[in-house]
Design a protein around this motif. Structure first.
Motif, PDB file in Angstrom:
ATOM      1  N   VAL A 198       0.844  -1.201   0.000  1.00 42.52           N
ATOM      2  CA  VAL A 198       0.000   0.000   0.000  1.00 42.52           C
ATOM      3  C   VAL A 198       0.879   1.251   0.000  1.00 42.52           C
ATOM      4  CG1 VAL A 198      -1.647   1.345   1.370  1.00 42.52           C
ATOM      5  CG2 VAL A 198      -1.945  -1.123   1.135  1.00 42.52           C
ATOM      6  N   ASP A 199       1.929   1.236   0.805  1.00 48.22           N
ATOM      7  CA  ASP A 199       2.817   2.381   0.959  1.00 48.22           C
ATOM      8  C   ASP A 199       3.509   2.755  -0.356  1.00 48.22           C
ATOM      9  OD1 ASP A 199       4.571   4.317   1.870  1.00 48.22           O
ATOM     10  OD2 ASP A 199       5.906   2.916   2.868  1.00 48.22           O
ATOM     11  N   VAL A 200       4.203   1.789  -0.949  1.00 48.29           N
ATOM     12  CA  VAL A 200       5.051   2.130  -2.101  1.00 48.29           C
ATOM     13  C   VAL A 200       4.283   2.227  -3.421  1.00 48.29           C
ATOM     14  CG1 VAL A 200       7.139   1.201  -1.045  1.00 48.29           C
ATOM     15  CG2 VAL A 200       5.737  -0.294  -2.478  1.00 48.29           C
ATOM     16  N   PHE A 201       3.187   1.490  -3.580  1.00 52.31           N
ATOM     17  CA  PHE A 201       2.485   1.547  -4.860  1.00 52.31           C
ATOM     18  C   PHE A 201       1.472   2.689  -4.937  1.00 52.31           C
ATOM     19  CE2 PHE A 201       3.791  -3.024  -5.231  1.00 52.31           C
ATOM     20  CZ  PHE A 201       4.644  -2.815  -6.317  1.00 52.31           C
ATOM     21  N   ALA A 202       1.110   3.273  -3.793  1.00 52.51           N
ATOM     22  CA  ALA A 202       0.263   4.466  -3.828  1.00 52.51           C
ATOM     23  C   ALA A 202       1.013   5.646  -4.427  1.00 52.51           C
ATOM     24  CB  ALA A 202      -0.219   4.812  -2.414  1.00 52.51           C
ATOM     25  N   VAL A 203       2.348   5.610  -4.352  1.00 49.31           N
ATOM     26  CA  VAL A 203       3.159   6.723  -4.864  1.00 49.31           C
ATOM     27  C   VAL A 203       3.199   6.765  -6.393  1.00 49.31           C
ATOM     28  CG1 VAL A 203       5.481   7.693  -4.953  1.00 49.31           C
ATOM     29  CG2 VAL A 203       4.530   6.936  -2.769  1.00 49.31           C
ATOM     30  N   PRO A 204       3.655   5.693  -7.085  1.00 52.63           N
ATOM     31  CA  PRO A 204       3.636   5.763  -8.549  1.00 52.63           C
ATOM     32  C   PRO A 204       2.229   5.832  -9.134  1.00 52.63           C
ATOM     33  CG  PRO A 204       4.292   3.565  -7.806  1.00 52.63           C
ATOM     34  CD  PRO A 204       4.297   4.440  -6.611  1.00 52.63           C
ATOM     35  N   ALA A 205       1.219   5.442  -8.350  1.00 52.32           N
ATOM     36  CA  ALA A 205      -0.161   5.570  -8.823  1.00 52.32           C
ATOM     37  C   ALA A 205      -0.543   7.029  -9.049  1.00 52.32           C
ATOM     38  CB  ALA A 205      -1.124   4.930  -7.824  1.00 52.32           C
ATOM     39  N   LEU A 206       0.212   7.949  -8.457  1.00 56.18           N
ATOM     40  CA  LEU A 206      -0.039   9.370  -8.675  1.00 56.18           C
ATOM     41  C   LEU A 206       0.185   9.762 -10.135  1.00 56.18           C
ATOM     42  CD1 LEU A 206       1.681  10.712  -5.448  1.00 56.18           C
ATOM     43  CD2 LEU A 206      -0.732  11.037  -6.023  1.00 56.18           C
ATOM     44  N   ALA A 207       0.975   8.964 -10.852  1.00 61.70           N
ATOM     45  CA  ALA A 207       1.204   9.238 -12.272  1.00 61.70           C
ATOM     46  C   ALA A 207      -0.052   8.993 -13.106  1.00 61.70           C
ATOM     47  CB  ALA A 207       2.353   8.370 -12.795  1.00 61.70           C
ATOM     48  N   LEU A 208      -1.024   8.273 -12.555  1.00 60.55           N
ATOM     49  CA  LEU A 208      -2.256   7.963 -13.277  1.00 60.55           C
ATOM     50  C   LEU A 208      -3.332   9.030 -13.085  1.00 60.55           C
ATOM     51  CD1 LEU A 208      -2.479   4.161 -12.347  1.00 60.55           C
ATOM     52  CD2 LEU A 208      -1.482   5.179 -14.408  1.00 60.55           C
ATOM     53  N   VAL A 209      -3.051   9.998 -12.211  1.00 60.76           N
ATOM     54  CA  VAL A 209      -4.043  11.045 -11.905  1.00 60.76           C
ATOM     55  C   VAL A 209      -4.125  12.033 -13.072  1.00 60.76           C
ATOM     56  CG1 VAL A 209      -4.560  12.958 -10.365  1.00 60.76           C
ATOM     57  CG2 VAL A 209      -3.682  10.815  -9.430  1.00 60.76           C
ATOM     58  N   HIS A 210      -5.335  12.432 -13.424  1.00 64.92           N
ATOM     59  CA  HIS A 210      -5.541  13.390 -14.511  1.00 64.92           C
ATOM     60  C   HIS A 210      -5.111  14.801 -14.101  1.00 64.92           C
ATOM     61  CE1 HIS A 210      -7.510  10.441 -16.990  1.00 64.92           C
ATOM     62  NE2 HIS A 210      -8.374  10.146 -16.018  1.00 64.92           N
ATOM     63  N   ARG A 211      -5.058  15.680 -15.065  1.00 63.59           N
ATOM     64  CA  ARG A 211      -4.526  17.032 -14.838  1.00 63.59           C
ATOM     65  C   ARG A 211      -5.266  17.811 -13.758  1.00 63.59           C
ATOM     66  NH1 ARG A 211      -1.013  19.236 -18.710  1.00 63.59           N
ATOM     67  NH2 ARG A 211      -0.541  17.799 -20.415  1.00 63.59           N
ATOM     68  N   ASP A 212      -6.535  17.575 -13.612  1.00 62.36           N
ATOM     69  CA  ASP A 212      -7.311  18.282 -12.586  1.00 62.36           C
ATOM     70  C   ASP A 212      -7.744  17.333 -11.458  1.00 62.36           C
ATOM     71  OD1 ASP A 212      -9.019  16.786 -14.110  1.00 62.36           O
ATOM     72  OD2 ASP A 212     -10.583  18.320 -14.297  1.00 62.36           O
ATOM     73  N   GLY A 213      -7.024  16.233 -11.310  1.00 66.26           N
ATOM     74  CA  GLY A 213      -7.441  15.209 -10.347  1.00 66.26           C
ATOM     75  C   GLY A 213      -6.805  15.349  -8.980  1.00 66.26           C
ATOM     76  N   TRP A 214      -6.848  16.537  -8.401  1.00 66.02           N
ATOM     77  CA  TRP A 214      -6.192  16.759  -7.116  1.00 66.02           C
ATOM     78  C   TRP A 214      -6.872  15.974  -5.990  1.00 66.02           C
ATOM     79  CZ3 TRP A 214      -9.055  18.965  -3.200  1.00 66.02           C
ATOM     80  CH2 TRP A 214     -10.198  19.670  -3.566  1.00 66.02           C
ATOM     81  N   ILE A 215      -8.160  15.724  -6.120  1.00 68.75           N
ATOM     82  CA  ILE A 215      -8.858  14.958  -5.071  1.00 68.75           C
ATOM     83  C   ILE A 215      -8.336  13.516  -5.039  1.00 68.75           C
ATOM     84  CG2 ILE A 215     -11.082  14.046  -4.309  1.00 68.75           C
ATOM     85  CD1 ILE A 215     -12.414  16.533  -5.452  1.00 68.75           C
ATOM     86  N   ALA A 216      -8.211  12.902  -6.218  1.00 65.03           N
ATOM     87  CA  ALA A 216      -7.680  11.539  -6.290  1.00 65.03           C
ATOM     88  C   ALA A 216      -6.249  11.492  -5.764  1.00 65.03           C
ATOM     89  CB  ALA A 216      -7.720  11.039  -7.732  1.00 65.03           C
ATOM     90  N   ALA A 217      -5.454  12.519  -6.081  1.00 62.56           N
ATOM     91  CA  ALA A 217      -4.070  12.571  -5.604  1.00 62.56           C
ATOM     92  C   ALA A 217      -4.024  12.676  -4.083  1.00 62.56           C
ATOM     93  CB  ALA A 217      -3.342  13.763  -6.238  1.00 62.56           C
ATOM     94  N   CYS A 218      -4.910  13.475  -3.515  1.00 59.07           N
ATOM     95  CA  CYS A 218      -4.967  13.617  -2.054  1.00 59.07           C
ATOM     96  C   CYS A 218      -5.313  12.283  -1.394  1.00 59.07           C
ATOM     97  CB  CYS A 218      -5.997  14.684  -1.672  1.00 59.07           C
ATOM     98  SG  CYS A 218      -5.487  16.374  -2.039  1.00 59.07           S
ATOM     99  N   VAL A 219      -6.253  11.554  -1.984  1.00 59.65           N
ATOM    100  CA  VAL A 219      -6.640  10.250  -1.443  1.00 59.65           C
ATOM    101  C   VAL A 219      -5.448   9.295  -1.461  1.00 59.65           C
ATOM    102  CG1 VAL A 219      -8.065   8.203  -1.836  1.00 59.65           C
ATOM    103  CG2 VAL A 219      -9.079  10.483  -2.036  1.00 59.65           C
TER     104      VAL A 219
END
Length: 244
Positions: free
Chosen positions: A84-105
């Motif tokens: 959970v710890d390490v894979f939540a980080v590169p998953a941030l690369a999948l967030v869309h340009r205005d996806g700050w809510i998903a990034a915060c989660v």
């Protein structure tokens, strides 16, 4: 019971796991404030999410520590927490340009992963440390941990220096790059589990059977109150990087 050579090998293996883990999330820490700003988050949001993440990352350790003590499922909690710890980080690369809510989660989830893994990791490390010495064992861990914390942001700087595109694309590539140390973290963790499936065997049986209940003293609670007040004065690093 394992011998001292096995105990040292186990300590070093866990240190390598920490090295790659810290390469992943410390590299992310160095840029996540600016990334959230690019995605559209406000300064107050960045500060709030960072604070909530730290609160859960430390506060939930008590809960997972109790579960580890009750179940003795050390590897299960470690593998789940690290994943959970390490894979939540590169998953941030999948967030869309205005996806700050998903990034915060994802950033909060990453902190929760740390809460899951930490009690189990410290417990099994203490088993091996009973043979090698607590100070020496945790010093090796900390040295490799901090080495990863140094290398991660350095590598990320190189990636961002040579990646062309707008700000979003550069930061996106940086988080995608962190998939590599994340995979190495889990690979070394699984290798450590295969080599040492029963880490509690490092500790003498008389000690593993001992069960002490925690008794808090007045001085302990005074100390907690003091460091809590001290922490209130911190400006979280993602908020600093947002401005810089």
């Amino acid at each position: 019971m394992h011998n001292k050579n096995s105990a040292m090998a186990f300590i070093v293996l866990l240190g390598i796991v920490s090295l790659f883990s810290d390469m992943t999330h410390e590299a992310a820490t160095s840029i996540k404030g600016a990334y959230l700003l690019i995605l559209g988050a406000s300064a107050s949001t960045i500060g709030f999410i960072s604070g909530i993440g730290e609160l859960l990352g430390y506060g939930l350790r008590y809960l997972f520590g109790r579960l580890v003590d009750k179940t003795h499922n050390y590897w299960g909690f470690m593998i789940l927490g690290y994943a959970v710890d390490v894979f939540a980080v590169p998953a941030l690369a999948l967030v869309h340009r205005d996806g700050w809510i998903a990034a915060c989660v994802l950033l909060v989830v990453e902190r929760i992963g740390k809460a899951i893994k930490k009690p189990a990791k410290n417990t099994i490390l203490s088993f091996a440390a009973s043979q090698e010495g607590v100070g020496k064992s945790f010093a090796i861990q900390e040295a490799l941990d901090q080495l990863g914390a140094f290398i991660g942001p350095l590598l990320l700087y190189a990636v961002m220096l040579y990646k062309y595109g707008d700000e979003y694309e550069v930061y996106n590539a940086a988080f995608a790059f962190l998939t590599l140390p994340a995979v190495c973290t889990i690979a070394f963790l699984l290798f450590a589990k295969s080599r040492f499936p029963n880490p509690e065997a490092f500790e003498p049986e008389a000690k593993t059977e001992k069960k002490d209940s925690f008794v808090g003293k007045k001085s302990f609670y005074l100390y907690l109150a003091g460091i809590s007040c001290f922490a209130f004065g911190f400006v979280d690093f993602p908020l600093v990087t947002m401005h810089l």
